[in-house]
Design a protein around this motif. Structure first.
Motif, PDB file in Angstrom:
ATOM      1  N   ASP A  55      10.669   0.983  15.744  1.00 40.91           N
ATOM      2  CA  ASP A  55       9.475   0.150  15.727  1.00 40.91           C
ATOM      3  C   ASP A  55       8.319   0.823  16.470  1.00 40.91           C
ATOM      4  OD1 ASP A  55       7.775  -2.057  17.243  1.00 40.91           O
ATOM      5  OD2 ASP A  55       8.578  -2.990  15.430  1.00 40.91           O
ATOM      6  N   ARG A  56       8.593   1.323  17.663  1.00 43.36           N
ATOM      7  CA  ARG A  56       7.549   1.990  18.455  1.00 43.36           C
ATOM      8  C   ARG A  56       7.007   3.227  17.746  1.00 43.36           C
ATOM      9  NH1 ARG A  56      10.918   2.456  23.200  1.00 43.36           N
ATOM     10  NH2 ARG A  56      11.409   0.298  23.591  1.00 43.36           N
ATOM     11  N   ALA A  57       7.899   4.013  17.157  1.00 43.08           N
ATOM     12  CA  ALA A  57       7.490   5.252  16.490  1.00 43.08           C
ATOM     13  C   ALA A  57       6.521   4.983  15.331  1.00 43.08           C
ATOM     14  CB  ALA A  57       8.717   6.010  15.990  1.00 43.08           C
ATOM     15  N   HIS A  58       6.710   3.850  14.658  1.00 40.49           N
ATOM     16  CA  HIS A  58       5.874   3.541  13.491  1.00 40.49           C
ATOM     17  C   HIS A  58       4.806   2.488  13.784  1.00 40.49           C
ATOM     18  CE1 HIS A  58       8.194   6.107  10.885  1.00 40.49           C
ATOM     19  NE2 HIS A  58       9.266   5.655  11.485  1.00 40.49           N
ATOM     20  N   LYS A  59       4.741   2.049  15.060  1.00 38.75           N
ATOM     21  CA  LYS A  59       3.708   1.110  15.526  1.00 38.75           C
ATOM     22  C   LYS A  59       3.680  -0.182  14.710  1.00 38.75           C
ATOM     23  CE  LYS A  59       0.994   4.804  17.412  1.00 38.75           C
ATOM     24  NZ  LYS A  59       0.683   6.069  16.862  1.00 38.75           N
ATOM     25  N   TRP A  60       4.872  -0.771  14.463  1.00 45.31           N
ATOM     26  CA  TRP A  60       4.965  -2.019  13.713  1.00 45.31           C
ATOM     27  C   TRP A  60       4.653  -3.233  14.577  1.00 45.31           C
ATOM     28  CZ3 TRP A  60      10.226  -0.179  11.500  1.00 45.31           C
ATOM     29  CH2 TRP A  60       9.992   0.746  10.474  1.00 45.31           C
ATOM     30  N   GLY A  61       4.980  -3.176  15.861  1.00 47.40           N
ATOM     31  CA  GLY A  61       4.681  -4.277  16.767  1.00 47.40           C
ATOM     32  C   GLY A  61       5.597  -5.485  16.649  1.00 47.40           C
ATOM     33  N   MET A  62       6.814  -5.294  16.208  1.00 48.08           N
ATOM     34  CA  MET A  62       7.766  -6.411  16.101  1.00 48.08           C
ATOM     35  C   MET A  62       8.355  -6.733  17.464  1.00 48.08           C
ATOM     36  SD  MET A  62       9.790  -5.341  12.678  1.00 48.08           S
ATOM     37  CE  MET A  62       9.309  -6.044  11.146  1.00 48.08           C
ATOM     38  N   ASN A  63       8.809  -7.967  17.627  1.00 49.79           N
ATOM     39  CA  ASN A  63       9.498  -8.389  18.842  1.00 49.79           C
ATOM     40  C   ASN A  63      11.000  -8.457  18.545  1.00 49.79           C
ATOM     41  OD1 ASN A  63       7.152  -8.809  20.430  1.00 49.79           O
ATOM     42  ND2 ASN A  63       6.782 -10.701  19.296  1.00 49.79           N
ATOM     43  N   TRP A  64      11.766  -7.608  19.199  1.00 49.74           N
ATOM     44  CA  TRP A  64      13.201  -7.513  18.949  1.00 49.74           C
ATOM     45  C   TRP A  64      13.965  -8.301  20.008  1.00 49.74           C
ATOM     46  CZ3 TRP A  64      14.792  -5.461  14.498  1.00 49.74           C
ATOM     47  CH2 TRP A  64      13.882  -4.668  13.800  1.00 49.74           C
ATOM     48  N   THR A  65      14.934  -9.080  19.550  1.00 44.77           N
ATOM     49  CA  THR A  65      15.821  -9.813  20.451  1.00 44.77           C
ATOM     50  C   THR A  65      17.248  -9.600  20.015  1.00 44.77           C
ATOM     51  OG1 THR A  65      15.693 -11.839  19.120  1.00 44.77           O
ATOM     52  CG2 THR A  65      14.104 -11.607  20.919  1.00 44.77           C
ATOM     53  N   ALA A  66      18.168  -9.780  20.953  1.00 44.38           N
ATOM     54  CA  ALA A  66      19.589  -9.620  20.632  1.00 44.38           C
ATOM     55  C   ALA A  66      20.031 -10.674  19.633  1.00 44.38           C
ATOM     56  CB  ALA A  66      20.412  -9.710  21.904  1.00 44.38           C
ATOM     57  N   GLY A  67      20.933 -10.300  18.777  1.00 42.23           N
ATOM     58  CA  GLY A  67      21.490 -11.213  17.784  1.00 42.23           C
ATOM     59  C   GLY A  67      22.840 -10.721  17.329  1.00 42.23           C
ATOM     60  N   ARG A  68      23.380 -11.358  16.330  1.00 43.47           N
ATOM     61  CA  ARG A  68      24.664 -10.914  15.775  1.00 43.47           C
ATOM     62  C   ARG A  68      24.724 -11.248  14.295  1.00 43.47           C
ATOM     63  NH1 ARG A  68      28.291 -15.386  18.811  1.00 43.47           N
ATOM     64  NH2 ARG A  68      27.942 -17.034  17.308  1.00 43.47           N
ATOM     65  N   LYS A  69      25.598 -10.549  13.629  1.00 47.11           N
ATOM     66  CA  LYS A  69      25.750 -10.740  12.175  1.00 47.11           C
ATOM     67  C   LYS A  69      26.898 -11.668  11.906  1.00 47.11           C
ATOM     68  CE  LYS A  69      24.080  -6.182  11.252  1.00 47.11           C
ATOM     69  NZ  LYS A  69      24.344  -4.872  10.783  1.00 47.11           N
TER      70      LYS A  69
END
Length: 69
Positions: A55-69
């Motif tokens: 995300d940082r490398a491509h400057k998308w600006g998403m907010n990532w949080t822990a999750g599960r599948k």
């Protein structure tokens, strides 16, 4: 092997042996909107430590949080 096919373009083929040791995520292609009329597809094959790093490398600006599948 991953093959990305799209209309009016060349297939993008990524062999999974093009790896970088220690990196767990691979961005295989970038799809970019072109003036809301069309799109460009570009082969990337860039490896990252995880979602946040990609995300940082491509400057998308998403907010990532822990999750599960």
């Amino acid at each position: 092997m991953v093959t990305l096919k799209y209309q009016n373009g060349q297939d993008i083929v990524v062999k999974m042996d093009e790896h970088r040791n220690g990196k767990i995520m691979c961005a295989i292609a970038m799809i970019e909107n072109v003036q809301n009329k069309s799109f460009n597809v570009k082969r990337l094959v860039e490896y990252y430590d995880g979602h946040k790093q990609m995300d940082r490398a491509h400057k998308w600006g998403m907010n990532w949080t822990a999750g599960r599948k």
